[in-house]
Every structure is written in structure tokens, then in C-alpha cells.
Motif scaffolding. Structure first.
Motif, short mmCIF file in Angstrom:
data_model
loop_
_atom_site.label_atom_id
_atom_site.label_comp_id
_atom_site.label_asym_id
_atom_site.label_seq_id
_atom_site.Cartn_x
_atom_site.Cartn_y
_atom_site.Cartn_z
N TYR A 52 0.80 -1.03 -0.11
CA TYR A 52 -0.23 0.07 0.00
C TYR A 52 0.78 1.05 -0.09
O TYR A 52 1.82 1.45 0.62
CB TYR A 52 -0.96 -0.07 1.20
N GLY A 74 -2.57 -0.57 -3.57
CA GLY A 74 -3.75 -0.03 -2.93
C GLY A 74 -3.12 1.20 -2.37
O GLY A 74 -2.04 1.64 -2.11
N PHE A 75 -4.27 2.30 -2.02
CA PHE A 75 -3.94 3.48 -1.58
C PHE A 75 -4.83 3.85 -0.42
O PHE A 75 -5.90 3.58 -0.31
CB PHE A 75 -4.33 4.58 -2.79
N THR A 77 -5.79 6.45 3.03
CA THR A 77 -5.72 7.90 2.95
C THR A 77 -5.57 7.74 4.80
O THR A 77 -6.03 7.29 5.51
CB THR A 77 -7.08 8.53 2.80
N ARG A 79 -6.11 11.15 7.38
CA ARG A 79 -6.74 12.44 7.24
C ARG A 79 -7.00 13.32 8.52
O ARG A 79 -6.49 12.70 9.56
CB ARG A 79 -8.24 12.28 6.79
N GLY A 82 -12.23 14.28 11.88
CA GLY A 82 -13.58 14.35 11.44
C GLY A 82 -13.62 13.96 10.31
O GLY A 82 -14.85 14.11 9.59
N LYS A 83 -13.12 13.86 9.33
CA LYS A 83 -12.93 13.60 8.00
C LYS A 83 -13.32 11.92 7.63
O LYS A 83 -13.92 11.81 6.79
CB LYS A 83 -11.77 13.94 7.12
N LEU A 84 -12.66 11.04 8.17
CA LEU A 84 -13.09 9.58 7.89
C LEU A 84 -14.22 9.06 8.72
O LEU A 84 -14.44 9.27 9.56
CB LEU A 84 -11.76 8.96 8.26
N PRO A 85 -14.98 8.42 8.03
CA PRO A 85 -16.44 8.34 8.58
C PRO A 85 -16.69 6.83 9.14
O PRO A 85 -17.25 6.78 10.04
CB PRO A 85 -17.26 7.98 7.29
N PHE A 86 -15.47 5.98 8.94
CA PHE A 86 -15.50 4.63 9.61
C PHE A 86 -15.02 4.65 10.88
O PHE A 86 -14.38 5.55 11.34
CB PHE A 86 -15.04 3.50 8.78
N HIS A 105 -8.41 4.72 9.15
CA HIS A 105 -9.55 3.94 9.32
C HIS A 105 -8.91 2.66 10.09
O HIS A 105 -7.81 2.18 9.50
CB HIS A 105 -10.22 3.53 8.04
N ASP A 107 -9.50 -0.31 9.87
CA ASP A 107 -9.49 -1.60 8.96
C ASP A 107 -8.91 -1.24 7.59
O ASP A 107 -8.95 -2.00 6.61
CB ASP A 107 -11.03 -2.12 8.72
N SER A 108 -7.80 -0.51 7.65
CA SER A 108 -7.17 0.09 6.56
C SER A 108 -6.17 -1.06 5.99
O SER A 108 -6.12 -1.04 4.66
CB SER A 108 -6.39 1.40 6.82
N LEU A 109 -5.55 -1.63 6.88
CA LEU A 109 -4.53 -2.80 6.33
C LEU A 109 -4.73 -3.92 7.27
O LEU A 109 -4.96 -3.79 8.58
CB LEU A 109 -3.34 -2.35 6.31
#
Lengths: 173, 173
Positions: A52, A74-75, A77, A79, A82-86, A105, A107-109
Motif C-alpha cells: 500500500y 492500494g491507496f 488515506t 486524514r 472528523g473526515k474519515l467516516p468509519f 480507518h 480496517d485500512s490494512l
């Protein structure tokens, strides 16, 4: 071959007096120069085992995204709050006055996945180090850090805890 | 062929109660799905005469950057106030409560250059329209608007003043 530095514009006293800002927008606007810079950044990663690219908001998104396309990786983010929703985790880092935070997040990796942390600029290293700490919290393996520009005088590279700090353009003034 | 919608995650009540947020991070994290989405976005622009892709901060950067690489076109950033260092112009747009602004460097493009305005999401169209107004102030030619996701119920496309509003994924709930 373009000289990439010719497309970086110096802006004195931005964002405040005494700071010489390196403006990358002329580079982005020139299709050939931008592509060349991304190809050269990818070249710095040659031979590395990567799952990633992690882009730091906002300008880091630009290079992490382009490299994801180029390298077919894979990419992820990272952030501002307050920007990431999960569901997510947070790391704080110090600014000259006060502090700020970054989020990822949770669960990103998966454990042990190999990541490169990408941003346009390495200055003091605060945001890059905070991003590295997020990756470590998720049990990711930091292969290294990649920057378009490194301000060597600020010695950010020494704070990142790895030899694998790559930058395409170094400035020492 | 991946179904791109399978990589979009629904998050209820984000950023506030009653809003169903479409989370694109699973798409970005999957290299093949991300590449596929960028290729399909590029396909929507086939046959258009384009000089620049204009990305709106922050998630618009991701797709505009990837498309710049894919299509070998220049990439122009439209940013929140205070981020761009060179001389710039500003446009305001209304939010549910209050207003916000976007900025562009005033040397971003020459008169008559053909641009596509890119963002991840078309909702009410406020940010896209403000970006279009920035391009018009610089005498650019708006070829069209391109989005990964369109929330059709909010009827943002009708506000943009052109038939050329392309989106890869439409949601009507």
C-alpha cells in the motif's frame, strides 16, 4: 529530461514571515513534468516489496494516488480529524504552537502489510512520524517514507526511525 | 470486471444524523478496483478535447491526480482558503448553515484552455459550481464535470449549467 526543480516555485513569507514556501502547483500543471516526477518517485521505490501507499491529506493524496495508479498498489488515506467516516484511530503531533492530529480507518490494512508513507514535503517530520505511528498501531510494516521535497536543514528524516527515507528534491536553504 | 459499487461502503449518520455517507476508502485500498474506476472515469471523457483536470480539495485530488497520470494532462488544484501560496481568486458557496469558499491560483491556466472539473462526489453541486465559477473568472473553457459518485436525488447536476456532467456511480436513495 525535465529538471523537476524548475517547476517548483519559491514563495517567500508563506504561510508566514520568514518561511520560504516551495509551491508545487506549476509542477502539477505541466503534464509531462508531473508524470516525470511520479515516474522518478516510483523509481526510488524500485525493488521494494509494497502492498500500500499511504497518502497524507491533502497534497500527499496527489502523489500517493498517482503512484497507486503507476505501481498498481492500494491507496490508504490518512486524514485530518472528523473526515474519515468509519471506525478509526488517532495520533497527535506537535506544531510550533499547540498540536494537531491525524486519523486512519482501523480496517485500512491487515497485520504485516508493507506500506510506504507518502507526502509532498518532509519538513520537521511531525506529520510523517504521526502517520508512521498510526501504521504501527495497525501492525503494518513501514517499508519507508517517500517525499517529493525534503527540507534537509530541518532534519526531519532523522526522526522517522528508519534509513528508508527517500526524497526526489532536496533543499538545504 | 469489478462492480465498483461493491467497494463503496455505506456509513449511516455521517457526518451527522440522517446523512448516509458513501465511503470510498475500500475502493482506494483495492488496487485493481481503484485502477478500474479511474479507467472507467477516463472512458467517460473519451473524445473530449482536454488540457487540464481540475481537482477539488481533498478527495477530488485523488481522482484528478490519477486521471492526470492516466490521460497525461495537467492537474490544477482548487483549495480551501489559506492553502494556496501564490496570487489567487476566491469563490464563496452556501452551506446548510453559513458559507464556505474555494480558491485557485490566478495563473493556473491561460485563456480558452479546456478543463474538466473533478470531484469524488456530486451532492447539491455547491462546490462544483463554485469551482466552475473560478474557471470562468480565469477565462477557462469548462468542457464538463466528472464525478465518481452522483447523489441524483439532490439534483446537483442541474445547477452546473452544462449537459456535460458525467458520473460513474449514481445513487438515488
Amino acid at each position: 529530461m525535465h529538471d523537476i526543480k524548475n517547476f517548483i516555485r519559491d514563495i517567500p513569507d508563506f504561510p508566514k514571515e520568514g518561511i520560504l514556501f516551495r509551491d508545487i502547483t506549476p509542477l502539477l500543471q505541466d503534464a509531462a513534468a508531473f508524470e516525470n516526477s511520479v515516474n522518478q518517485l516510483a523509481g526510488l521505490l524500485e525493488g521494494q516489496d509494497i502492498d500500500y501507499l499511504v497518502g497524507i491529506e491533502s497534497r500527499g493524496f496527489i502523489f500517493a494516488s498517482a503512484l497507486s495508479m503507476k505501481m498498481q498498489k492500494g491507496f490508504i488515506t490518512v486524514r485530518k480529524p472528523g473526515k474519515l467516516p468509519f471506525t478509526r484511530i488517532q495520533e497527535s503531533y506537535d506544531l510550533e504552537y499547540g498540536s494537531d492530529s491525524l486519523e486512519i480507518h482501523d480496517d485500512s490494512l491487515k497485520d504485516g502489510k508493507n506500506v510506504i508513507i507518502v507526502d509532498d514535503l518532509l519538513a520537521t517530520g511531525g506529520t510523517a512520524l504521526a502517520t508512521g505511528n498510526l501504521i504501527k498501531q495497525l501492525n503494518g510494516n513501514i517499508v519507508g517514507y517517500l517525499f517529493l521535497i525534503e527540507l534537509t536543514e530541518l532534519e526531519g528524516a532523522g526522526k522517522l526511525g528508519t534509513e528508508n527515507v527517500w526524497s526526489l528534491l532536496k533543499y538545504n536553504d
